[in-house]
Design a protein around this motif. Sequence first.
Motif, PDB file in Angstrom:
ATOM      1  N   HIS A  26       0.815  -1.214   0.000  1.00 43.98           N
ATOM      2  CA  HIS A  26       0.000   0.000   0.000  1.00 43.98           C
ATOM      3  C   HIS A  26       0.853   1.270   0.000  1.00 43.98           C
ATOM      4  CE1 HIS A  26      -3.644  -2.257   0.524  1.00 43.98           C
ATOM      5  NE2 HIS A  26      -3.057  -2.952   1.474  1.00 43.98           N
ATOM      6  N   ARG A  27       2.152   1.107  -0.192  1.00 42.18           N
ATOM      7  CA  ARG A  27       3.059   2.257  -0.121  1.00 42.18           C
ATOM      8  C   ARG A  27       3.134   2.986  -1.453  1.00 42.18           C
ATOM      9  NH1 ARG A  27       5.681   3.177   4.120  1.00 42.18           N
ATOM     10  NH2 ARG A  27       7.512   4.087   3.158  1.00 42.18           N
ATOM     11  N   TRP A  28       3.461   4.286  -1.366  1.00 38.67           N
ATOM     12  CA  TRP A  28       3.637   5.137  -2.535  1.00 38.67           C
ATOM     13  C   TRP A  28       4.952   5.871  -2.410  1.00 38.67           C
ATOM     14  CZ3 TRP A  28       0.441   6.084  -6.814  1.00 38.67           C
ATOM     15  CH2 TRP A  28      -0.724   5.329  -6.831  1.00 38.67           C
ATOM     16  N   GLN A  29       5.547   6.187  -3.557  1.00 40.10           N
ATOM     17  CA  GLN A  29       6.836   6.865  -3.563  1.00 40.10           C
ATOM     18  C   GLN A  29       6.721   8.204  -4.294  1.00 40.10           C
ATOM     19  OE1 GLN A  29      10.055   4.859  -5.688  1.00 40.10           O
ATOM     20  NE2 GLN A  29      11.289   5.238  -3.871  1.00 40.10           N
ATOM     21  N   PRO A  30       7.113   9.308  -3.633  1.00 39.16           N
ATOM     22  CA  PRO A  30       7.170  10.609  -4.297  1.00 39.16           C
ATOM     23  C   PRO A  30       8.470  10.723  -5.088  1.00 39.16           C
ATOM     24  CG  PRO A  30       7.677  10.848  -1.963  1.00 39.16           C
ATOM     25  CD  PRO A  30       7.385   9.395  -2.196  1.00 39.16           C
ATOM     26  N   LEU A  31       8.403  11.341  -6.271  1.00 40.45           N
ATOM     27  CA  LEU A  31       9.559  11.441  -7.161  1.00 40.45           C
ATOM     28  C   LEU A  31       9.718  12.855  -7.703  1.00 40.45           C
ATOM     29  CD1 LEU A  31       8.619   8.340  -9.334  1.00 40.45           C
ATOM     30  CD2 LEU A  31      10.326   8.365  -7.515  1.00 40.45           C
ATOM     31  N   THR A  32      10.956  13.243  -8.011  1.00 33.94           N
ATOM     32  CA  THR A  32      11.204  14.508  -8.698  1.00 33.94           C
ATOM     33  C   THR A  32      10.741  14.387 -10.150  1.00 33.94           C
ATOM     34  OG1 THR A  32      13.408  13.872  -9.474  1.00 33.94           O
ATOM     35  CG2 THR A  32      13.272  14.952  -7.296  1.00 33.94           C
ATOM     36  N   VAL A  33      10.860  15.464 -10.905  1.00 33.52           N
ATOM     37  CA  VAL A  33      10.460  15.436 -12.312  1.00 33.52           C
ATOM     38  C   VAL A  33      11.306  14.470 -13.134  1.00 33.52           C
ATOM     39  CG1 VAL A  33       9.461  17.755 -12.352  1.00 33.52           C
ATOM     40  CG2 VAL A  33      11.869  17.448 -12.895  1.00 33.52           C
ATOM     41  N   PHE A  34      12.503  14.132 -12.655  1.00 33.21           N
ATOM     42  CA  PHE A  34      13.330  13.173 -13.388  1.00 33.21           C
ATOM     43  C   PHE A  34      13.411  11.819 -12.688  1.00 33.21           C
ATOM     44  CE2 PHE A  34      16.088  15.958 -10.941  1.00 33.21           C
ATOM     45  CZ  PHE A  34      16.882  15.090 -10.226  1.00 33.21           C
ATOM     46  N   GLY A  35      12.517  11.599 -11.725  1.00 34.39           N
ATOM     47  CA  GLY A  35      12.370  10.273 -11.137  1.00 34.39           C
ATOM     48  C   GLY A  35      13.221   9.959  -9.930  1.00 34.39           C
ATOM     49  N   TYR A  36      13.881  10.938  -9.313  1.00 34.55           N
ATOM     50  CA  TYR A  36      14.652  10.682  -8.102  1.00 34.55           C
ATOM     51  C   TYR A  36      13.697  10.567  -6.920  1.00 34.55           C
ATOM     52  CZ  TYR A  36      18.176  10.808  -4.540  1.00 34.55           C
ATOM     53  OH  TYR A  36      18.964  10.471  -3.480  1.00 34.55           O
ATOM     54  N   ALA A  37      13.843   9.522  -6.137  1.00 38.88           N
ATOM     55  CA  ALA A  37      12.942   9.271  -5.015  1.00 38.88           C
ATOM     56  C   ALA A  37      13.133  10.300  -3.908  1.00 38.88           C
ATOM     57  CB  ALA A  37      13.171   7.875  -4.461  1.00 38.88           C
ATOM     58  N   LEU A  38      12.014  10.838  -3.428  1.00 38.84           N
ATOM     59  CA  LEU A  38      12.013  11.800  -2.326  1.00 38.84           C
ATOM     60  C   LEU A  38      11.597  11.138  -1.017  1.00 38.84           C
ATOM     61  CD1 LEU A  38      10.285  14.746  -4.208  1.00 38.84           C
ATOM     62  CD2 LEU A  38      12.689  14.598  -3.548  1.00 38.84           C
ATOM     63  N   GLY A  39      11.670   9.841  -0.953  1.00 40.56           N
ATOM     64  CA  GLY A  39      11.269   9.102   0.236  1.00 40.56           C
ATOM     65  C   GLY A  39      10.156   8.126  -0.097  1.00 40.56           C
ATOM     66  N   GLY A  40       9.482   7.651   0.914  1.00 42.48           N
ATOM     67  CA  GLY A  40       8.366   6.733   0.743  1.00 42.48           C
ATOM     68  C   GLY A  40       7.272   7.057   1.737  1.00 42.48           C
ATOM     69  N   THR A  41       6.046   6.793   1.356  1.00 36.85           N
ATOM     70  CA  THR A  41       4.916   7.085   2.231  1.00 36.85           C
ATOM     71  C   THR A  41       3.911   5.955   2.163  1.00 36.85           C
ATOM     72  OG1 THR A  41       3.712   8.261   0.508  1.00 36.85           O
ATOM     73  CG2 THR A  41       5.172   9.584   1.882  1.00 36.85           C
ATOM     74  N   ASP A  42       2.949   6.007   3.055  1.00 37.87           N
ATOM     75  CA  ASP A  42       1.940   4.958   3.118  1.00 37.87           C
ATOM     76  C   ASP A  42       0.798   5.159   2.135  1.00 37.87           C
ATOM     77  OD1 ASP A  42       3.278   3.524   5.067  1.00 37.87           O
ATOM     78  OD2 ASP A  42       2.343   4.649   6.690  1.00 37.87           O
ATOM     79  N   THR A  43       0.511   6.393   1.768  1.00 37.62           N
ATOM     80  CA  THR A  43      -0.656   6.635   0.915  1.00 37.62           C
ATOM     81  C   THR A  43      -0.285   7.505  -0.285  1.00 37.62           C
ATOM     82  OG1 THR A  43      -1.320   8.674   2.027  1.00 37.62           O
ATOM     83  CG2 THR A  43      -2.180   6.594   2.942  1.00 37.62           C
ATOM     84  N   ARG A  44      -1.122   7.431  -1.289  1.00 35.65           N
ATOM     85  CA  ARG A  44      -0.926   8.277  -2.467  1.00 35.65           C
ATOM     86  C   ARG A  44      -1.055   9.747  -2.082  1.00 35.65           C
ATOM     87  NH1 ARG A  44      -4.056   7.876  -8.301  1.00 35.65           N
ATOM     88  NH2 ARG A  44      -3.233   9.829  -9.108  1.00 35.65           N
ATOM     89  N   GLU A  45      -1.992  10.062  -1.198  1.00 34.54           N
ATOM     90  CA  GLU A  45      -2.194  11.440  -0.770  1.00 34.54           C
ATOM     91  C   GLU A  45      -0.954  11.991  -0.070  1.00 34.54           C
ATOM     92  OE1 GLU A  45      -4.388   8.908  -0.113  1.00 34.54           O
ATOM     93  OE2 GLU A  45      -5.802   9.477  -1.697  1.00 34.54           O
ATOM     94  N   ALA A  46      -0.343  11.175   0.788  1.00 34.10           N
ATOM     95  CA  ALA A  46       0.866  11.611   1.493  1.00 34.10           C
ATOM     96  C   ALA A  46       2.020  11.805   0.515  1.00 34.10           C
ATOM     97  CB  ALA A  46       1.235  10.611   2.581  1.00 34.10           C
ATOM     98  N   ALA A  47       2.159  10.908  -0.453  1.00 35.85           N
ATOM     99  CA  ALA A  47       3.216  11.033  -1.461  1.00 35.85           C
ATOM    100  C   ALA A  47       2.999  12.287  -2.298  1.00 35.85           C
ATOM    101  CB  ALA A  47       3.251   9.794  -2.351  1.00 35.85           C
TER     102      ALA A  47
END
Length: 118
Positions: A26-47
């Motif tokens: 159920h985890r989601w990952q936020p990314l920069t415009v070029f795909g670098y991971a900014l961490g991980g979160t539990d929900t799409r809303e949090a990401a």
Amino acid sequence: MNTAPVEVRRQEDGALLGYVRPAGGHRWQPLTVFGYALGGTDTREAATAVVQRRGLVALTGTWQYRDPNDRCWYDCQLVEASATRIRVCITDPNNPEYGTTVVLDNPGPDTLRPASEW
């Protein structure tokens, strides 16, 4: 499960801030415009919130690129960023190419990384 990144855009003007993508379970990952991971979160809303808060800010920090000739890491500033290409200005005085720009196609963690975590 679809793992394709989903765009996150600024509401006011539609500017691309980055992406979010499913990261397993159920985890989601936020990314920069070029795909670098900014961490991980539990929900799409949090990401999405992480991308909205840090997506563009992350681009303004000091980064490092790995020179393909001497395989050393050098400080740089991002000048232009897209999903597949980054242009950086070398800001490391230890690099003989100090002040010049370098184009990185499809950068990954082996060629581009933040100088420090935000």
